[in-house]
Write a protein that holds these residues in place. Sequence first.
Motif, PDB file in Angstrom:
ATOM      1  N   UNK A   1      -1.356  -8.197 -10.421  1.00  0.00           N
ATOM      2  CA  UNK A   1      -0.548  -9.207 -11.113  1.00  0.00           C
ATOM      3  C   UNK A   1      -1.058 -10.602 -10.782  1.00  0.00           C
ATOM      4  N   UNK A   2      -0.818 -11.532 -11.722  1.00  0.00           N
ATOM      5  CA  UNK A   2      -1.227 -12.918 -11.536  1.00  0.00           C
ATOM      6  C   UNK A   2      -0.131 -13.871 -11.955  1.00  0.00           C
ATOM      7  N   UNK A   3      -0.148 -15.063 -11.375  1.00  0.00           N
ATOM      8  CA  UNK A   3       0.982 -15.986 -11.486  1.00  0.00           C
ATOM      9  C   UNK A   3       1.062 -16.754 -12.794  1.00  0.00           C
ATOM     10  N   UNK A   4      -0.059 -17.153 -13.361  1.00  0.00           N
ATOM     11  CA  UNK A   4      -0.039 -18.146 -14.438  1.00  0.00           C
ATOM     12  C   UNK A   4      -1.350 -18.072 -15.228  1.00  0.00           C
ATOM     13  N   UNK A   5      -1.532 -18.923 -16.248  1.00  0.00           N
ATOM     14  CA  UNK A   5      -2.778 -18.844 -17.011  1.00  0.00           C
ATOM     15  C   UNK A   5      -4.026 -18.994 -16.150  1.00  0.00           C
ATOM     16  N   UNK A   6      -3.918 -19.784 -15.099  1.00  0.00           N
ATOM     17  CA  UNK A   6      -5.061 -19.999 -14.211  1.00  0.00           C
ATOM     18  C   UNK A   6      -5.484 -18.715 -13.491  1.00  0.00           C
ATOM     19  N   UNK A   7      -4.617 -17.717 -13.497  1.00  0.00           N
ATOM     20  CA  UNK A   7      -4.865 -16.459 -12.789  1.00  0.00           C
ATOM     21  C   UNK A   7      -5.420 -15.362 -13.685  1.00  0.00           C
TER      22      UNK A   7
ATOM     23  N   UNK B   1       8.165  -7.781  -3.741  1.00  0.00           N
ATOM     24  CA  UNK B   1       7.853  -8.891  -2.847  1.00  0.00           C
ATOM     25  C   UNK B   1       6.997  -9.880  -3.623  1.00  0.00           C
ATOM     26  N   UNK B   2       7.612 -10.994  -4.011  1.00  0.00           N
ATOM     27  CA  UNK B   2       6.929 -11.968  -4.852  1.00  0.00           C
ATOM     28  C   UNK B   2       6.199 -12.992  -3.992  1.00  0.00           C
ATOM     29  N   UNK B   3       4.917 -13.230  -4.330  1.00  0.00           N
ATOM     30  CA  UNK B   3       4.085 -14.143  -3.547  1.00  0.00           C
ATOM     31  C   UNK B   3       3.686 -15.330  -4.421  1.00  0.00           C
ATOM     32  N   UNK B   4       4.393 -16.451  -4.307  1.00  0.00           N
ATOM     33  CA  UNK B   4       4.080 -17.613  -5.139  1.00  0.00           C
ATOM     34  C   UNK B   4       3.004 -18.493  -4.516  1.00  0.00           C
ATOM     35  N   UNK B   5       2.262 -19.149  -5.369  1.00  0.00           N
ATOM     36  CA  UNK B   5       1.354 -20.219  -4.967  1.00  0.00           C
ATOM     37  C   UNK B   5       1.907 -21.524  -5.550  1.00  0.00           C
ATOM     38  N   UNK B   6       1.394 -22.681  -5.141  1.00  0.00           N
ATOM     39  CA  UNK B   6       1.824 -23.936  -5.759  1.00  0.00           C
ATOM     40  C   UNK B   6       1.658 -23.874  -7.280  1.00  0.00           C
ATOM     41  N   UNK B   7       2.510 -24.614  -7.983  1.00  0.00           N
ATOM     42  CA  UNK B   7       2.475 -24.608  -9.449  1.00  0.00           C
ATOM     43  C   UNK B   7       1.054 -24.782  -9.975  1.00  0.00           C
ATOM     44  N   UNK B   8       0.716 -23.954 -10.975  1.00  0.00           N
ATOM     45  CA  UNK B   8      -0.532 -24.027 -11.725  1.00  0.00           C
ATOM     46  C   UNK B   8      -1.759 -23.762 -10.839  1.00  0.00           C
ATOM     47  N   UNK B   9      -1.544 -23.057  -9.748  1.00  0.00           N
ATOM     48  CA  UNK B   9      -2.638 -22.631  -8.874  1.00  0.00           C
ATOM     49  C   UNK B   9      -2.891 -21.142  -9.105  1.00  0.00           C
ATOM     50  N   UNK B  10      -4.147 -20.759  -9.189  1.00  0.00           N
ATOM     51  CA  UNK B  10      -4.475 -19.348  -9.406  1.00  0.00           C
ATOM     52  C   UNK B  10      -3.988 -18.503  -8.234  1.00  0.00           C
ATOM     53  N   UNK B  11      -3.324 -17.400  -8.568  1.00  0.00           N
ATOM     54  CA  UNK B  11      -2.825 -16.470  -7.547  1.00  0.00           C
ATOM     55  C   UNK B  11      -2.865 -15.065  -8.137  1.00  0.00           C
ATOM     56  N   UNK B  12      -3.623 -14.172  -7.515  1.00  0.00           N
ATOM     57  CA  UNK B  12      -3.708 -12.779  -7.937  1.00  0.00           C
ATOM     58  C   UNK B  12      -3.334 -11.904  -6.755  1.00  0.00           C
TER      59      UNK B  12
END
Length: 239
Positions: free
Chosen positions: A216-222, A197-208
Amino acid sequence: MISTAPSKPFFEPIRPVLMVLTSHGIKGATGEATGFYLGELTHPLAEFEAAGIPFELASIQGGEPPVDGLDLDDAVNARYWRDDAFREALRHTLRLGEVDPARYSAIFFAGGHGAMWDFPTNDDVSRVTREIYESGGVVGAVCHGPAALVNVTLGNGAYLVAGKNLSAFTDDEERAVKLDEVVPFMLASTLVLRGAYHHPAPDWTAKVVVDGRLVTGQNPQSAAGVGAAMRDLLLHPPA
């Protein structure tokens, strides 16, 4: 009578976190350089070190892995990059296939586009991750790091990510960096195909996302958030 026998510690020391980096240095057929993303290593590492949690560095091939995202305006990156002990450890990462999973309390996969090529297809990634997870350890990954989880199966044959809540570099973010036709697969969509179950946030927003012992975390910001969540699980294991 005074006993001279050593007293038992009040707690068992935390075993090291195994931090795994890609050894793949080229973005597909483009010829463009890539590797592991520096901030996705240094920011979690800063969280571990501040808490006194030991670590060891490994990579798929061992030795010095290729680096991407060498942003030295980032104070955490700069601090580690200018640290001789860190650079020496980076030059001599362990070969993942040669590590003993029983030595580690957790495994963490840093991102960087290179991870999309060598993490999913490496048998040692699957074996070491499975052994650490099934022995009660924590599994963490950030950005493209969850590519390591795409093909990990447990002892019962089920995918580790099946039925799990997680976050990873999104398909929209891949399209935003214009690499959706370069990477071998779309990471978030593939994890969903594996039952996650993938939980996305807006692009380049921290999400853990924390699901049991999977972080797991979404991107470098995470990246720092993933390190902090793993730290908390290691210091205060769930009952």
